[in-house]
Scaffold this active site. Sequence first.
Site, PDB file in Angstrom:
ATOM      1  N   GLN A 104     -20.181  -9.194 -17.944  1.00 33.83           N
ATOM      2  CA  GLN A 104     -20.123  -8.580 -16.611  1.00 33.83           C
ATOM      3  C   GLN A 104     -21.152  -9.232 -15.693  1.00 33.83           C
ATOM      4  O   GLN A 104     -21.157  -8.983 -14.495  1.00 33.83           O
ATOM      5  CB  GLN A 104     -20.439  -7.080 -16.715  1.00 33.83           C
ATOM      6  CG  GLN A 104     -19.450  -6.299 -17.553  1.00 33.83           C
ATOM      7  CD  GLN A 104     -19.984  -4.900 -17.866  1.00 33.83           C
ATOM      8  OE1 GLN A 104     -19.915  -3.993 -17.047  1.00 33.83           O
ATOM      9  NE2 GLN A 104     -20.538  -4.721 -19.056  1.00 33.83           N
ATOM     10  N   HIS A 122     -17.036 -10.440 -13.477  1.00 32.53           N
ATOM     11  CA  HIS A 122     -17.439 -10.054 -12.113  1.00 32.53           C
ATOM     12  C   HIS A 122     -17.845 -11.247 -11.256  1.00 32.53           C
ATOM     13  O   HIS A 122     -18.495 -11.069 -10.225  1.00 32.53           O
ATOM     14  CB  HIS A 122     -18.581  -9.026 -12.177  1.00 32.53           C
ATOM     15  CG  HIS A 122     -18.159  -7.711 -12.777  1.00 32.53           C
ATOM     16  ND1 HIS A 122     -19.049  -6.798 -13.289  1.00 32.53           N
ATOM     17  CD2 HIS A 122     -16.919  -7.173 -12.944  1.00 32.53           C
ATOM     18  CE1 HIS A 122     -18.373  -5.736 -13.744  1.00 32.53           C
ATOM     19  NE2 HIS A 122     -17.089  -5.941 -13.547  1.00 32.53           N
ATOM     20  N   CYS A 133     -10.442 -18.660   5.097  1.00 32.40           N
ATOM     21  CA  CYS A 133      -9.420 -19.441   4.382  1.00 32.40           C
ATOM     22  C   CYS A 133      -9.417 -19.167   2.877  1.00 32.40           C
ATOM     23  O   CYS A 133      -8.573 -19.721   2.156  1.00 32.40           O
ATOM     24  CB  CYS A 133      -9.582 -20.934   4.666  1.00 32.40           C
ATOM     25  SG  CYS A 133     -11.103 -21.653   4.010  1.00 32.40           S
ATOM     26  N   CYS A 150     -18.220 -21.264   6.443  1.00 31.03           N
ATOM     27  CA  CYS A 150     -17.342 -22.191   5.725  1.00 31.03           C
ATOM     28  C   CYS A 150     -17.321 -23.554   6.433  1.00 31.03           C
ATOM     29  O   CYS A 150     -17.148 -23.620   7.648  1.00 31.03           O
ATOM     30  CB  CYS A 150     -15.940 -21.583   5.702  1.00 31.03           C
ATOM     31  SG  CYS A 150     -14.684 -22.630   4.983  1.00 31.03           S
ATOM     32  N   CYS A 153     -13.436 -23.943   7.888  1.00 31.92           N
ATOM     33  CA  CYS A 153     -12.865 -23.161   8.998  1.00 31.92           C
ATOM     34  C   CYS A 153     -13.920 -22.406   9.806  1.00 31.92           C
ATOM     35  O   CYS A 153     -13.586 -21.775  10.809  1.00 31.92           O
ATOM     36  CB  CYS A 153     -11.809 -22.189   8.460  1.00 31.92           C
ATOM     37  SG  CYS A 153     -12.510 -20.768   7.614  1.00 31.92           S
ATOM     38  N   GLY A 190     -26.130  -4.490 -24.196  1.00 35.11           N
ATOM     39  CA  GLY A 190     -26.867  -4.313 -22.943  1.00 35.11           C
ATOM     40  C   GLY A 190     -26.040  -3.897 -21.747  1.00 35.11           C
ATOM     41  O   GLY A 190     -26.251  -4.392 -20.643  1.00 35.11           O
ATOM     42  N   THR A 191     -25.089  -3.000 -21.990  1.00 37.81           N
ATOM     43  CA  THR A 191     -24.351  -2.444 -20.840  1.00 37.81           C
ATOM     44  C   THR A 191     -24.367  -0.927 -20.922  1.00 37.81           C
ATOM     45  O   THR A 191     -24.229  -0.361 -22.011  1.00 37.81           O
ATOM     46  CB  THR A 191     -22.899  -2.966 -20.770  1.00 37.81           C
ATOM     47  OG1 THR A 191     -22.215  -2.288 -19.700  1.00 37.81           O
ATOM     48  CG2 THR A 191     -22.129  -2.811 -22.060  1.00 37.81           C
ATOM     49  N   ASN A 216     -28.259  -1.855 -27.788  1.00 36.17           N
ATOM     50  CA  ASN A 216     -28.769  -1.348 -26.511  1.00 36.17           C
ATOM     51  C   ASN A 216     -30.121  -0.680 -26.741  1.00 36.17           C
ATOM     52  O   ASN A 216     -30.380  -0.144 -27.815  1.00 36.17           O
ATOM     53  CB  ASN A 216     -27.779  -0.333 -25.904  1.00 36.17           C
ATOM     54  CG  ASN A 216     -27.986  -0.145 -24.407  1.00 36.17           C
ATOM     55  OD1 ASN A 216     -29.064   0.170 -23.938  1.00 36.17           O
ATOM     56  ND2 ASN A 216     -26.923  -0.358 -23.643  1.00 36.17           N
ATOM     57  N   ALA A 234     -32.171  -6.558 -27.176  1.00 40.33           N
ATOM     58  CA  ALA A 234     -31.177  -7.568 -27.562  1.00 40.33           C
ATOM     59  C   ALA A 234     -31.859  -8.863 -28.034  1.00 40.33           C
ATOM     60  O   ALA A 234     -31.405  -9.497 -28.986  1.00 40.33           O
ATOM     61  CB  ALA A 234     -30.260  -7.861 -26.384  1.00 40.33           C
TER      62      ALA A 234
END
Length: 245
Positions: A104, A122, A133, A150, A153, A190-191, A216, A234
Amino acid sequence: MDAEVQDIERACQWLATTEQLTVLTGAGVSAESGVPTFRGKDGLWRGFRATDLATPEAFARDPKQVWAFYNWRRQLLASLKPNPAHEALVRLEAKLPQFILVTQNIDDLHRRAGTRKLIELHGNIWMVRCTGCQTVSRNEDVWLPELPSCDDCGALLRPHVVWFGEQLQPAILKSAVVASRTCQTMLVIGTSAIVQPAASLAIEAKAQGARVIEVNLEPTVHSHHLDLVLQGKAGVLLPQLLEGW
Ligand code: BJW
Ligand code: ZN
């Protein structure tokens, strides 16, 4: 409380007999590198909750503020390195016949450590997307202008990351779901397991008969449903999982 020796041994036995391992990581895997996590006392930036800035609404309201947040994170990450947890996962990939790491995190630290089979759910902090664009490009400048535009554009660029309320890229999500449904063992590291659809990947794995091991510092909403919970850092526990097999 630190993980018990017999639990570590059990996890090692499972890994030693695993053909296909899927790993799901969150911010905690990078915490020992110095990357702040999202929730808890670390998840603050200039008094704002990080999760309140990671939204399309925040970007629409105040793009300068959101870019300042991402520029701060770019600068921080440029000075940080992968830690023993990232490195242990690279060695695990080399040891196992089939391995996929679903993260993630947008911090690029798994790639920098050397993980090859990587799914970034993510996005990636070093990628930008044009709001006009829609061109996606890599940009490793440590500090972008306060409102970057950008080259093609002229429209405003945004970080190529997934904010709350936005869809994950369907092909990326699909490959993560397949990796979760087909593995024999899953390591969830670790989430806080709060954010969907990432959190449900562990449930997918469990429902298909995989053994799911959580690493964790603290219990999570998943802990009661999983096969093994290793409580601790971890960066300490993952190197131990590679010893003796
Ligand atoms: C250690 C450690 C150490 C520390 N060692 N451990 C179903 C029900 C309800 C809501 C929803 C739903 N489906 C979708 C939603 C909405 C939303 C959601 O899930 N909300 C929840 C809060 C309820 N999801 C979405 O909007 C997603 N899109 C989506 O589903 O589209 C379809 C849809 C849209 C709208 C409605 C319905 C469907 C998109 C989610 C995108 C998340 N984006 C972010 C920002 C990314 C960019 C950036 O980084 O800037 O992703 S938010 C943030 O949270 C970031 C993270 O990847 C993510 C997860 O956080 P993580 O990694 O778990 O971090 P923490 O801080 O929470 O936890 C750290 C853990 O580490 C802790 O447990 C510590 O104990 C541990 N730890 N040190 C081991 N050393
Ligand atoms: Zn453009």
